[in-house]
Design a protein around this motif. Sequence first.
Motif, PDB file in Angstrom:
ATOM      1  N   ASP A  60      -1.877  -1.849  -3.035  1.00 49.13           N
ATOM      2  CA  ASP A  60      -2.708  -0.643  -3.032  1.00 49.13           C
ATOM      3  C   ASP A  60      -2.000   0.586  -2.471  1.00 49.13           C
ATOM      4  OD1 ASP A  60      -4.851  -2.020  -4.164  1.00 49.13           O
ATOM      5  OD2 ASP A  60      -5.617  -2.638  -2.204  1.00 49.13           O
ATOM      6  N   GLY A  61      -0.740   0.758  -2.827  1.00 50.93           N
ATOM      7  CA  GLY A  61      -0.011   1.955  -2.424  1.00 50.93           C
ATOM      8  C   GLY A  61       0.601   1.920  -1.047  1.00 50.93           C
ATOM      9  N   PHE A  62       0.554   0.770  -0.376  1.00 49.09           N
ATOM     10  CA  PHE A  62       1.160   0.636   0.935  1.00 49.09           C
ATOM     11  C   PHE A  62       2.158  -0.516   0.929  1.00 49.09           C
ATOM     12  CE2 PHE A  62      -2.628   3.001   1.834  1.00 49.09           C
ATOM     13  CZ  PHE A  62      -2.195   3.943   2.751  1.00 49.09           C
ATOM     14  N   ALA A  63       3.294  -0.284   1.579  1.00 45.84           N
ATOM     15  CA  ALA A  63       4.306  -1.324   1.743  1.00 45.84           C
ATOM     16  C   ALA A  63       4.232  -1.827   3.178  1.00 45.84           C
ATOM     17  CB  ALA A  63       5.702  -0.773   1.450  1.00 45.84           C
ATOM     18  N   TYR A  64       4.186  -3.131   3.328  1.00 42.40           N
ATOM     19  CA  TYR A  64       4.160  -3.780   4.630  1.00 42.40           C
ATOM     20  C   TYR A  64       5.526  -4.422   4.800  1.00 42.40           C
ATOM     21  CZ  TYR A  64      -0.770  -2.998   3.876  1.00 42.40           C
ATOM     22  OH  TYR A  64      -1.981  -2.407   3.612  1.00 42.40           O
ATOM     23  N   ILE A  65       6.263  -4.006   5.841  1.00 36.14           N
ATOM     24  CA  ILE A  65       7.664  -4.379   5.972  1.00 36.14           C
ATOM     25  C   ILE A  65       7.881  -5.123   7.282  1.00 36.14           C
ATOM     26  CG2 ILE A  65      10.028  -3.494   5.998  1.00 36.14           C
ATOM     27  CD1 ILE A  65       8.243  -0.850   4.824  1.00 36.14           C
ATOM     28  N   ALA A  66       8.316  -6.394   7.191  1.00 38.79           N
ATOM     29  CA  ALA A  66       8.641  -7.180   8.375  1.00 38.79           C
ATOM     30  C   ALA A  66      10.060  -6.838   8.807  1.00 38.79           C
ATOM     31  CB  ALA A  66       8.526  -8.683   8.067  1.00 38.79           C
ATOM     32  N   ASN A  67      10.195  -6.397  10.057  1.00 40.22           N
ATOM     33  CA  ASN A  67      11.495  -5.977  10.588  1.00 40.22           C
ATOM     34  C   ASN A  67      11.895  -6.760  11.831  1.00 40.22           C
ATOM     35  OD1 ASN A  67      12.825  -3.655   9.176  1.00 40.22           O
ATOM     36  ND2 ASN A  67      10.740  -2.904   9.287  1.00 40.22           N
ATOM     37  N   GLY A  68      11.649  -8.069  11.810  1.00 37.32           N
ATOM     38  CA  GLY A  68      12.079  -8.910  12.920  1.00 37.32           C
ATOM     39  C   GLY A  68      11.540  -8.425  14.254  1.00 37.32           C
ATOM     40  N   ALA A  69      12.411  -8.304  15.259  1.00 42.48           N
ATOM     41  CA  ALA A  69      12.012  -7.906  16.605  1.00 42.48           C
ATOM     42  C   ALA A  69      11.433  -6.494  16.658  1.00 42.48           C
ATOM     43  CB  ALA A  69      13.201  -8.019  17.551  1.00 42.48           C
TER      44      ALA A  69
END
Length: 90
Positions: free
Chosen positions: A28-37
């Motif tokens: 829905d137009g949003f990026a969820y980004i896992a960036n470790g610590a």
Amino acid sequence: SDPRATFSDAEIATLAMPSSALHVLVEDGFAYIANGAQGVQIADVRVSANPVIENTVNGIGAADELFLDGRYLLVDVGVLGLSVIDVAAP
């Protein structure tokens, strides 16, 4: 025919991250980004040529994998287990 022929090799935009992106979900137009610590960054990508980080979630542990279930973002934080974040309003 070559399916790649419909795509351009030109980069549209970039978005600086605090560390390497380990996992990315777009919904829905949003990026969820896992960036470790560095936690999870939530970026508004509705205008693909101008992505903007809207929110950062820190203090949950090392964000490795993501799963989105409706308004809840489930984050695998390694040995700390699972973190659940309400993303109804990123």
